[in-house]
Design an enzyme around this catalytic site. Structure first.
Site, PDB file in Angstrom:
ATOM      1  N   ARG A  37      -7.018   2.671 -11.724  1.00 19.36           N
ATOM      2  CA  ARG A  37      -6.977   4.124 -11.536  1.00 19.36           C
ATOM      3  C   ARG A  37      -5.536   4.611 -11.623  1.00 19.36           C
ATOM      4  NH1 ARG A  37      -6.310   6.718  -6.212  1.00 19.36           N
ATOM      5  NH2 ARG A  37      -6.757   8.958  -6.383  1.00 19.36           N
ATOM      6  N   ARG A  78      -1.043  21.200  -2.134  1.00 20.13           N
ATOM      7  CA  ARG A  78      -0.058  20.314  -1.532  1.00 20.13           C
ATOM      8  C   ARG A  78       1.133  21.094  -0.979  1.00 20.13           C
ATOM      9  NH1 ARG A  78      -0.819  14.972  -2.300  1.00 20.13           N
ATOM     10  NH2 ARG A  78      -2.424  14.385  -3.819  1.00 20.13           N
ATOM     11  N   LYS A 221     -15.948  13.457  -8.561  1.00 24.15           N
ATOM     12  CA  LYS A 221     -15.543  13.123  -7.198  1.00 24.15           C
ATOM     13  C   LYS A 221     -16.149  14.154  -6.242  1.00 24.15           C
ATOM     14  CE  LYS A 221     -11.199  11.997  -6.650  1.00 24.15           C
ATOM     15  NZ  LYS A 221      -9.715  12.118  -6.749  1.00 24.15           N
ATOM     16  N   THR A 279     -11.655   5.548  -0.539  1.00 20.23           N
ATOM     17  CA  THR A 279     -10.794   6.076   0.521  1.00 20.23           C
ATOM     18  C   THR A 279     -10.821   5.253   1.806  1.00 20.23           C
ATOM     19  OG1 THR A 279     -11.319   8.304  -0.312  1.00 20.23           O
ATOM     20  CG2 THR A 279      -9.948   8.155   1.654  1.00 20.23           C
TER      21      THR A 279
END
Length: 477
Positions: A37, A78, A221, A279
């Site tokens: 990834r 972010r 996702k 995760t």
């Protein structure tokens, strides 16, 4: 049969500063990594271009098929670049404003232009995977005024979540479009789309991929409450699914995540789509040589739930024990698959929305496997469609896929129990071809004369038609 066929669950390893050398990539592959990834939230495009080429070159030298997954940042909010880390304490007053760089020590930059539109007095804002929390007091002149309710160290580029309030976010950002183009240029095998909320988000990403004259599979996702509400329709238009538990556990309550994980896996399996669980799976191994018992149980339970793949993030991108983390995940997978609790030969009902003829072939092959105690299923496929259907049945014997397309072989690196090989064998099925098949099974797979295998493919040509036959074959006869 060779030991390489003992692990069926696939492992996705995130590449990063700790593992971005040829030596480390080779070690990760040998440890059990199947998919690499590339997280586009971090690093420049040129960095990722260099690394995707290095992955491909290394795999080619090793003679193995591994896939590259370009993970789009999506509408991820972010914190901007701070002058330095900031210790924030409960009760502190903060001001947030859209900016990429901190120019005023009194203002925290946020890279999201809609920050002041998507919050109001009383809104909760979570930072750094929920480690920090602030409560909005007011919004005024594009600035968000808030009080710290859970303090800690505030760092640059940490994620920011506004649970339930992302109306201004685009499904596919301009940065995502640039990285889709990058993925096409570099012949990436998979693209992961972040923060999918509805099927139209997936269709939009596919439109961009098509606009660049490519057909790269999309991994959706699922990390938003809306995605759970629209689960069936999202799975239907996706090529694979990722249970992205980090942001899902922030947008929802952490206590809801385990049940959501099971629901997502169940729906993906029902619709015959590969599903990844991701995760914090072995998070402690970022700094420690062994995982916690809870983490080991977490990985095992994801596999028992029916996941096709499990993923490592910080463990392999920045962790001190990256290779050990992949080795540990491989051991957990093999231990789980070898237990009495693991369910092989999943008996799903036929799905009318999937090609019925090919479903019948793979169901028949799975039944034959058990009757003759075959050592392997040998699936000949150009695009891998029937092989993926076979994978979802979780057969008790390995699925050896033969394709004439290297790109098909790489993409199958995400499918449970599939071991791909590229061979230019698209010939009429006759005694000469079966001799070549026997030679391959004995010399490369490690089977023996008189072992049984079940073969699926197309006739008259073996690979490039639609799968239309299944037969039992005894090696050497």
């Amino acid at each position: 049969m060779k030991d390489v066929f003992s692990k069926r669950t696939k492992i996705v390893a995130t590449l990063g500063p700790a593992t971005d050398s040829e030596e480390k990539i080779k070690e990760l592959i040998n440890a059990g990594a199947n998919v690499f990834r590339l997280n586009t939230s971090h690093g420049s495009m040129e960095y990722h271009r260099e690394k995707i080429r290095l992955i491909k070159e290394t795999a080619t030298k090793m003679g193995v098929c591994v896939a590259t997954l370009v993970d789009l940042q999506g509408p991820k909010i972010r914190i901007g670049n701070l002058k330095e880390e900031i210790l924030i304490k409960n009760g502190d007053k903060l001001i947030f404003e859209h900016s990429l760089e901190q120019t005023d020590e009194c203002i925290i930059p946020v890279d999201y232009a809609g920050i002041s539109n998507d919050v109001c007095s009383g809104s909760r804002v979570l930072i750094d995977d929920g480690k920090l929390e602030v409560l909005v007091d007011k919004v005024e002149s594009g600035k968000v005024y808030a009080t710290v309710t859970n303090g800690g160290i505030l760092k640059s580029r940490k994620g920011l979540n506004i649970p339930g309030s992302t109306a201004s976010l685009d499904a596919v950002t301009p940065k995502d479009v640039e990285f889709i183009k990058f993925a096409v240029e570099e012949n990436a095998d998979l693209i992961a789309l972040s923060f999918v909320r509805q099927k139209d988000d997936v269709l939009l990403a596919k439109k961009y991929i098509n606009d660049f004259n490519a057909s790269i599979p999309v991994v959706s996702k699922l990390e938003k409450p809306d995605a759970i509400k629209n689960l069936a329709e999202i799975v239907f238009v996706s090529d694979a699914i990722m249970v992205a538990r980090g942001d899902l556990g922030i947008e929802l309550s952490p206590v809801e995540v385990p049940i959501c994980q099971k629901l997502i896996i169940e729906e993906a399996n029902k619709q015959r789509k590969p599903v990844i669980v991701a995760t914090q799976m072995l998070e402690s191994m970022i700094n420690e040589p062994i995982p916690t018992r809870a983490e080991s149980s977490d990985v095992a339970n994801a596999i028992l739930d029916g996941a096709d793949a499990v993923m490592l993030s910080g463990e392999t991108s920045v962790g001190k024990f990256a290779v050990d983390a992949v080795k540990m995940m491989s051991k957990i997978a093999m231990s789980t698959e070898g237990s009495c609790f693991y369910k092989f030969d999943t008996d799903y009902e036929p799905n009318d929305e999937i090609a019925l003829t090919r479903q019948a072939i793979v169901f028949g092959a799975d039944k034959m496997l058990k009757y003759v105690n075959a050592k392997a299923l040998l699936s000949f496929s150009h695009f891998g469609y029937s092989t993926r259907l076979m994978s979802k049945l979780k057969p008790s014997a390995p699925i050896i896929m033969i394709s004439d397309e290297e790109s098909t072989c790489r993409k199958m690196a995400l499918s449970w129990g599939v071991y791909p090989f590229c061979k230019k064998w698209d010939k009429t099925v006759d005694s000469n071809l079966l001799l070549k098949v026997d030679e391959f099974l004995i010399n490369e797979i490690g089977l023996k004369r008189n072992d049984y295998v079940v073969i699926t493919g197309s006739a008259p040509n073996l690979i490039t038609g639609r799968t239309n036959f299944v037969r039992v074959h005894k090696i050497g006869t």
